[in-house]
Design a protein around this motif. Structure first.
Motif, PDB file in Angstrom:
ATOM      1  N   LYS A 186      11.338  41.371  24.242  1.00  0.00           N
ATOM      2  CA  LYS A 186      11.621  41.714  22.842  1.00  0.00           C
ATOM      3  C   LYS A 186      12.574  42.900  22.645  1.00  0.00           C
ATOM      4  O   LYS A 186      12.594  43.511  21.588  1.00  0.00           O
ATOM      5  CB  LYS A 186      10.322  41.983  22.065  1.00  0.00           C
ATOM      6  N   HIS A 187      13.377  43.210  23.677  1.00  0.00           N
ATOM      7  CA  HIS A 187      14.403  44.229  23.489  1.00  0.00           C
ATOM      8  C   HIS A 187      15.555  43.622  22.695  1.00  0.00           C
ATOM      9  O   HIS A 187      15.823  42.409  22.791  1.00  0.00           O
ATOM     10  CB  HIS A 187      14.904  44.749  24.839  1.00  0.00           C
ATOM     11  N   HIS A 188      16.263  44.429  21.942  1.00  0.00           N
ATOM     12  CA  HIS A 188      17.336  43.927  21.088  1.00  0.00           C
ATOM     13  C   HIS A 188      18.520  43.480  21.949  1.00  0.00           C
ATOM     14  O   HIS A 188      18.928  44.186  22.883  1.00  0.00           O
ATOM     15  CB  HIS A 188      17.791  45.023  20.115  1.00  0.00           C
ATOM     16  N   PRO A 189      19.086  42.294  21.651  1.00  0.00           N
ATOM     17  CA  PRO A 189      20.202  41.778  22.464  1.00  0.00           C
ATOM     18  C   PRO A 189      21.418  42.699  22.501  1.00  0.00           C
ATOM     19  O   PRO A 189      22.144  42.728  23.500  1.00  0.00           O
ATOM     20  CB  PRO A 189      20.533  40.432  21.811  1.00  0.00           C
ATOM     21  N   VAL A 190      21.663  43.438  21.426  1.00  0.00           N
ATOM     22  CA  VAL A 190      22.794  44.378  21.412  1.00  0.00           C
ATOM     23  C   VAL A 190      22.574  45.484  22.437  1.00  0.00           C
ATOM     24  O   VAL A 190      23.489  45.847  23.191  1.00  0.00           O
ATOM     25  CB  VAL A 190      22.994  44.990  20.002  1.00  0.00           C
ATOM     26  N   GLU A 191      21.353  46.013  22.474  1.00  0.00           N
ATOM     27  CA  GLU A 191      21.031  47.070  23.424  1.00  0.00           C
ATOM     28  C   GLU A 191      21.060  46.552  24.866  1.00  0.00           C
ATOM     29  O   GLU A 191      21.523  47.231  25.780  1.00  0.00           O
ATOM     30  CB  GLU A 191      19.648  47.663  23.112  1.00  0.00           C
ATOM     31  N   GLY A 193      22.891  44.059  25.879  1.00  0.00           N
ATOM     32  CA  GLY A 193      24.304  43.847  26.172  1.00  0.00           C
ATOM     33  C   GLY A 193      24.998  45.124  26.612  1.00  0.00           C
ATOM     34  O   GLY A 193      25.784  45.120  27.570  1.00  0.00           O
ATOM     35  N   LYS A 194      24.692  46.222  25.932  1.00  0.00           N
ATOM     36  CA  LYS A 194      25.284  47.518  26.294  1.00  0.00           C
ATOM     37  C   LYS A 194      24.842  47.936  27.695  1.00  0.00           C
ATOM     38  O   LYS A 194      25.627  48.458  28.482  1.00  0.00           O
ATOM     39  CB  LYS A 194      24.874  48.586  25.282  1.00  0.00           C
ATOM     40  N   LEU A 195      23.593  47.713  27.984  1.00  0.00           N
ATOM     41  CA  LEU A 195      23.026  48.108  29.264  1.00  0.00           C
ATOM     42  C   LEU A 195      23.601  47.297  30.427  1.00  0.00           C
ATOM     43  O   LEU A 195      23.890  47.830  31.497  1.00  0.00           O
ATOM     44  CB  LEU A 195      21.503  47.936  29.225  1.00  0.00           C
ATOM     45  N   LEU A 196      23.794  46.000  30.179  1.00  0.00           N
ATOM     46  CA  LEU A 196      24.224  45.096  31.252  1.00  0.00           C
ATOM     47  C   LEU A 196      25.704  44.723  31.184  1.00  0.00           C
ATOM     48  O   LEU A 196      26.163  43.871  31.944  1.00  0.00           O
ATOM     49  CB  LEU A 196      23.383  43.813  31.213  1.00  0.00           C
ATOM     50  N   ASN A 197      26.433  45.367  30.269  1.00  0.00           N
ATOM     51  CA  ASN A 197      27.860  45.082  30.100  1.00  0.00           C
ATOM     52  C   ASN A 197      28.093  43.605  29.773  1.00  0.00           C
ATOM     53  O   ASN A 197      28.914  42.926  30.375  1.00  0.00           O
ATOM     54  CB  ASN A 197      28.627  45.467  31.373  1.00  0.00           C
ATOM     55  N   MET A 198      27.335  43.104  28.796  1.00  0.00           N
ATOM     56  CA  MET A 198      27.432  41.719  28.350  1.00  0.00           C
ATOM     57  C   MET A 198      27.555  41.686  26.826  1.00  0.00           C
ATOM     58  O   MET A 198      27.085  42.591  26.133  1.00  0.00           O
ATOM     59  CB  MET A 198      26.176  40.924  28.764  1.00  0.00           C
ATOM     60  N   ASN A 199      28.158  40.625  26.311  1.00  0.00           N
ATOM     61  CA  ASN A 199      28.192  40.406  24.867  1.00  0.00           C
ATOM     62  C   ASN A 199      26.780  40.038  24.400  1.00  0.00           C
ATOM     63  O   ASN A 199      26.080  39.280  25.069  1.00  0.00           O
ATOM     64  CB  ASN A 199      29.174  39.274  24.552  1.00  0.00           C
ATOM     65  N   HIS A 200      26.355  40.565  23.238  1.00  0.00           N
ATOM     66  CA  HIS A 200      24.980  40.328  22.790  1.00  0.00           C
ATOM     67  C   HIS A 200      24.691  38.845  22.535  1.00  0.00           C
ATOM     68  O   HIS A 200      23.570  38.383  22.707  1.00  0.00           O
ATOM     69  CB  HIS A 200      24.657  41.157  21.533  1.00  0.00           C
ATOM     70  N   GLU A 201      25.736  38.083  22.139  1.00  0.00           N
ATOM     71  CA  GLU A 201      25.539  36.639  21.947  1.00  0.00           C
ATOM     72  C   GLU A 201      25.317  35.953  23.292  1.00  0.00           C
ATOM     73  O   GLU A 201      24.532  35.012  23.404  1.00  0.00           O
ATOM     74  CB  GLU A 201      26.754  36.034  21.232  1.00  0.00           C
ATOM     75  N   ASP A 202      26.025  36.447  24.317  1.00  0.00           N
ATOM     76  CA  ASP A 202      25.844  35.898  25.655  1.00  0.00           C
ATOM     77  C   ASP A 202      24.441  36.191  26.180  1.00  0.00           C
ATOM     78  O   ASP A 202      23.867  35.398  26.917  1.00  0.00           O
ATOM     79  CB  ASP A 202      26.883  36.471  26.625  1.00  0.00           C
ATOM     80  N   VAL A 203      23.909  37.340  25.807  1.00  0.00           N
ATOM     81  CA  VAL A 203      22.547  37.701  26.209  1.00  0.00           C
ATOM     82  C   VAL A 203      21.569  36.647  25.702  1.00  0.00           C
ATOM     83  O   VAL A 203      20.710  36.159  26.444  1.00  0.00           O
ATOM     84  CB  VAL A 203      22.153  39.096  25.662  1.00  0.00           C
TER      85      VAL A 203
END
Length: 218
Positions: A186-191, A193-203
């Motif tokens: 339940k972590h936010h996809p934007v966060e 994405g920032k952590l893993l260097n990924m786009n939040h939609e890709d997450v």
């Protein structure tokens, strides 16, 4: 979404590296990973990521030491013997023989024994290998994995030219699994994405795909 704090980038990177498996490697570098191991592959990607690397064949690597050995053998061996011992051409031996009559040729440190086995020849050639005999690319490889492993690479995968991806690409499999794990927590996809260097939609896409694959395997 959860209020639980995400791990630091340092901790995440350590977890991703631990989670890396051989099946995550899709390109030619898989052959390299099989010889040197995944941890050394990580070092390669961090140092040489984004570059083309070439692993020479062992025969190609030892061309100059072979020529020098020929020069030490011509005074006491017949041409046919040298050809048989070293697997070189008659032409190379005869040219070296002619040259030896005109000038004093450099000899390797130890006296060449009269009886030469393939194993002994191999030892002599490798011991005589010099920095000037090797490409800058191969010197980089030696610096990362050591001389013995570099020679092993030449023996097992020599002749391969491969693109060394950056570490993010190498760790794509673990990143995908980590993204799915954090998303399901339940972590936010934007966060994420920032952590893993990924786009939040890709997450979100990766999490959904990973969940489907997991269900199929179960």
């Amino acid at each position: 979404m959860t209020n639980k704090k995400l791990p630091s980038k340092k901790i995440i990177k350590e977890e991703l590296i631990k989670d890396l498996e051989l099946k995550d490697i899709k390109s030619k570098i898989k052959y390299l990973a099989q010889v040197i191991g995944l941890q050394k592959l990580i070092e390669f990607s961090e140092i040489l990521g984004g570059e083309e690397i070439y692993i020479p064949t062992k025969k190609g690597l030892l061309i100059n030491p072979t020529k020098r050995l020929v020069a030490t053998l011509v005074p006491k061996y017949k041409t046919t013997e040298i050809v048989e011992i070293l697997g070189v051409s008659n032409n190379l031996v005869e040219k070296t023989r002619e040259l030896s009559k005109k000038e004093k040729l450099e000899k390797i440190a130890n006296k060449t024994p009269r009886k030469l086995t393939p194993k002994k020849v191999d030892e002599i050639l490798i011991a005589d290998l010099r920095d000037s005999d090797m490409s800058e690319n191969f010197m980089d490889i030696i610096e990362i994995i050591g001389f013995e492993k570099a020679i092993e690479c030449c023996e097992k995968i020599g002749g391969l030219c491969m693109y060394m991806p950056h570490i993010n690409k190498v760790l794509y499999g673990p990143r995908k699994r980590m993204a799915a794990k954090l998303y399901n927590e339940k972590h936010h996809p934007v966060e994420i994405g920032k952590l893993l260097n990924m786009n939040h939609e890709d997450v979100k896409k990766v999490a959904k795909l990973y969940s489907s694959e997991k269900e199929e395997n179960e």
